[in-house]
Design an enzyme around this catalytic site. Structure first.
Site, PDB file in Angstrom:
ATOM      1  N   CYS A  29      37.496  46.968  29.508  1.00  0.00           N
ATOM      2  CA  CYS A  29      37.024  46.476  28.216  1.00  0.00           C
ATOM      3  C   CYS A  29      35.799  45.617  28.469  1.00  0.00           C
ATOM      4  CB  CYS A  29      38.128  45.714  27.486  1.00  0.00           C
ATOM      5  SG  CYS A  29      38.756  44.285  28.382  1.00  0.00           S
ATOM      6  N   HIS A 582      41.446  28.149  55.622  1.00  0.00           N
ATOM      7  CA  HIS A 582      40.388  29.080  55.200  1.00  0.00           C
ATOM      8  C   HIS A 582      39.046  28.421  55.512  1.00  0.00           C
ATOM      9  CE1 HIS A 582      37.786  31.569  52.677  1.00  0.00           C
ATOM     10  NE2 HIS A 582      38.784  32.436  52.580  1.00  0.00           N
TER      11      HIS A 582
END
Length: 666
Positions: A29, A582
């Site tokens: 969409c 990380h």
């Protein structure tokens, strides 16, 4: 937790969906990639959301899954369908027999939830309208320009009864009328496609009732609706322009019929007889029963809205302002769209879109507030997300980038702020007697002139915007007192070096420690320049701004994850708590350049043992941040995390302490 793989954005998303073989259908969409999966249980929400380009995810049920990517959605869709053409043709398996086997397989797994049918119905409504959003948005701009010129007395009132426009203005009028007059055909195509039938068959069935000759069956100059005798049966003749309920009902019956015909007709004859028999049955059923029923059903629902609004525009406006945010969040807002079209076609105006605009601008006000806070805190990632979402909202009237990119990440703060503005703006509109418009619009700055009471509408959406923006900038979106006008939050139960006694007095012996993974400065997780980590989506923790490239383990345990590029490591403690380190932001894109790992999956490490060496210059030269989050990813295993910010030494300085909620099975 799986960490997104390297490669293009599209390929990384497909990998996280379980690969192309797990995808049975892919559509999109304005802001979302919409997947239908064989099994969505293999998908990790955190892993998908951790892809930098992904703004959020929505898990609808056991098979349907949405990935919010904002304005890049069309580019990503093209990229993915070019790489895997089968995705653009209904999914990995388009053979009818294969799809039937898949359906049987999914049914064998058991029910998809008590309200699965309701979820499907709202999805059906949404997919019937989404593909024509662009055309409707373009048409709404034409309407706005005409309304503005009429307000300025440049042209006559284009929508007033009895007004005759010259050929030039009439031609401009046709530019938007074409979209809404033939909307039943567009809805028929989309709705039929959604139920698995040939969309052109559904289009053709509805087109019969759109032919001028259909209304002429009632006789020249006859007043509609009229009843005529066809084959000895009464046929009610309506003008079906702009009607959306008839094609929806038609598609709901055509879908099962089409499936039945494909089961009973031999495959070598299906190409001819399935469409023919579908049309043979559905054209008269739609014309005689479903289409009139759609008109009457829509009128009944519309009359209920009219009654409430007629009783008290104030009550109606406040109800819309208070409830519409939840309709949008749950994906059920599309159920209101047919009522808007029905109001316009029967009453000549709609009264829902005014207070609905209060929701939109309350939504955009919160986004603006988040943007202001992000600019003040130099959070570049959130600046980009909020800035793009605000532009799409104010100019296009599209709320999804704001909703999924910003609001649902910090829902405890943002949703109440949206409600405050939405209700306040709607209250003002209702107090002034309500606001109407003569056409379907996207509520943006550009469409303000298309509303009939421009001053009242402008004041209402202005109040909604300001109330929401001031609320979020005062309270903040991350936590207590984190707004522009409050004390900046330093994280959960923060202990600072200015108050060493707080750290010393904590019962360290009874708590678990997280050591600094590198030399540098410990900072709250909320200051990480990435919305996924900053919002705590992956878990609670802290971050370090390193001064050198030697990274060590913050805990003792087993190495359970070593990412191939060496930029991320997962350590599981003896108590079963998973800790993610990380290194840097978006450093997966470096594909291992500058990273030298010193551990492998399965190794046992002690707190302070070397994990890897990193050339920080490589990271900064590529334009990426070296800030390194350390996050507890095991849900409900740790509680009461306290962060000790300030200078730290690798493997020596405690950077965080937490209590073990309960041992986790390893």
């Amino acid at each position: 937790m799986a960490i997104p793989a390297s490669g293009s954005v599209g390929s990384r998303i497909i990998d996280q969906m379980g690969g192309v073989d797990n995808i049975t259908n892919l559509t999109h969409c304005a802001t979302r990639l919409r997947f239908e999966l064989r099994d969505s249980s293999v998908v990790s929400d955190d892993a998908v959301d951790a892809i930098p380009e992904v703004m959020g995810v929505v898990r609808q049920d056991a098979q349907r899954y949405q990935v919010i990517v904002g304005g890049a959605v069309n580019h990503l869709y093209v990229e993915m369908t070019r790489a895997f053409p089968q995705l653009g043709k209904g999914g990995a398996d388009t053979d009818p027999d294969a799809m039937r086997e898949l359906k049987a397989e999914l049914q064998d797994r058991g029910p998809r939830g008590k309200f699965a049918w309701l979820n499907w119905f709202f999805e059906f409504l949404a997919d019937s309208f989404r593909p024509v959003l662009g055309a409707m948005l373009g048409a709404s701009i034409f309407i706005t320009v005409m309304a503005l010129l009429a307000t300025l007395k440049v042209i006559p009132a284009w929508n007033a009864p009895g007004v005759t426009l010259d050929a030039s203005l009439s031609f401009v009028n046709l530019a938007w009328q074409a979209v809404f007059v033939f909307l039943p055909l567009m809805v028929a195509y989309n709705a039929t496609k959604k139920v698995g039938a040939d969309p052109w068959v559904g289009f053709s069935i509805m087109a019969v009732m759109m032919l001028p000759a259909f209304t002429q069956l009632a006789g020249a100059g006859a007043k509609l609706p009229a009843v005529v005798n066809v084959f000895g049966l009464p046929l009610t003749i309506f003008n079906y322009s702009s009607q959306v309920f008839p094609p929806l009902l038609m598609a709901l019956l055509l879908g099962p019929l089409y499936t039945l015909l494909r089961k009973v007709i031999p495959s070598n004859l299906q190409v001819i007889f399935v469409p023919f028999l579908s049309m043979l049955v559905m054209i008269p059923v739609t014309a005689f029963i479903l289409a009139p029923l759609g008109v009457y059903a829509g009128s009944g629902i519309g009359n209920l809205f009219v009654t409430v609004n007629g009783f008290s525009p104030l009550i109606f406006a406040v109800l819309v302002g208070a409830l519409y945010p939840f309709l949008v969040i749950t994906g059920t807002a599309w159920s209101v769209v047919p009522i808007m079209f029905l109001n316009i076609s029967t009453l000549g105006y709609d009264f829902i879109q005014g207070p609905m605009g209060a929701w939109n601008f309350g939504c955009f006000g919160v986004t603006a507030g988040v943007l202001l806070i992000s600019v003040r805190r130099k959070n570049a990632q959130m600046e980009q997300v909020a800035g793009g979402a605000l532009t799409a909202g104010l100019l296009g009237g599209i709320s999804e980038p704001s909703l999924y990119g910003v609001h649902l990440r910090f829902a405890k703060r943002t949703i109440p702020a949206i409600l405050a503005g939405s209700i306040a703006g709607a209250f003002i509109m209702g107090l002034g007697g309500g606001v109407t418009t003569n056409a379907f619009l996207f509520t943006s700055l550009l469409t303000i002139p298309a509303f009939n009471n421009i001053p009242l509408y402008a004041i209402g959406i202005g109040v909604a915007f300001l109330v929401s923006m001031l609320t979020i900038t005062t309270l903040g979106y991350e936590g207590p007192n984190s707004g522009i006008f409050g004390r900046k939050s330093k994280g959960n139960h923060l202990q600072t070096p200015e108050n060493p006694a707080a750290a010393a007095d904590s019962p360290a012996a009874e708590q678990q420690e997280l050591l600094a993974p590198a030399n540098g400065t410990v900072i709250p997780l909320s200051e990480v320049p990435d919305p996924v980590f900053a919002a705590g989506t992956l878990g609670d923790g802290f971050a370090i701004d390193p001064t050198d490239g030697r990274f060590v383990s913050p805990v003792s345990g087993k190495v359970v994850t070593v990412f191939p590029t060496g930029h991320a490591y997962g350590i599981r403690t003896e108590a079963g708590v998973d800790v993610l380190i990380h290194i840097g932001m978006d450093t997966v894109n470096l594909k291992g350049a500058g990273f030298t790992a010193h551990v492998s999956k399965g190794d046992q490490v002690a707190a302070g043992d070397l994990l890897c060496d990193v050339d920080l210059n490589v990271i900064t030269a590529a334009g990426y941040s070296t800030v390194t989050p350390v996050v507890i990813t095991t849900k409900k295993a740790a509680e009461g995390l306290s962060v000790i910010s300030g200078p730290a030494e690798a493997g020596t300085t405690p950077a965080g302490r937490y209590s073990l909620a309960a041992p986790v099975a390893v």
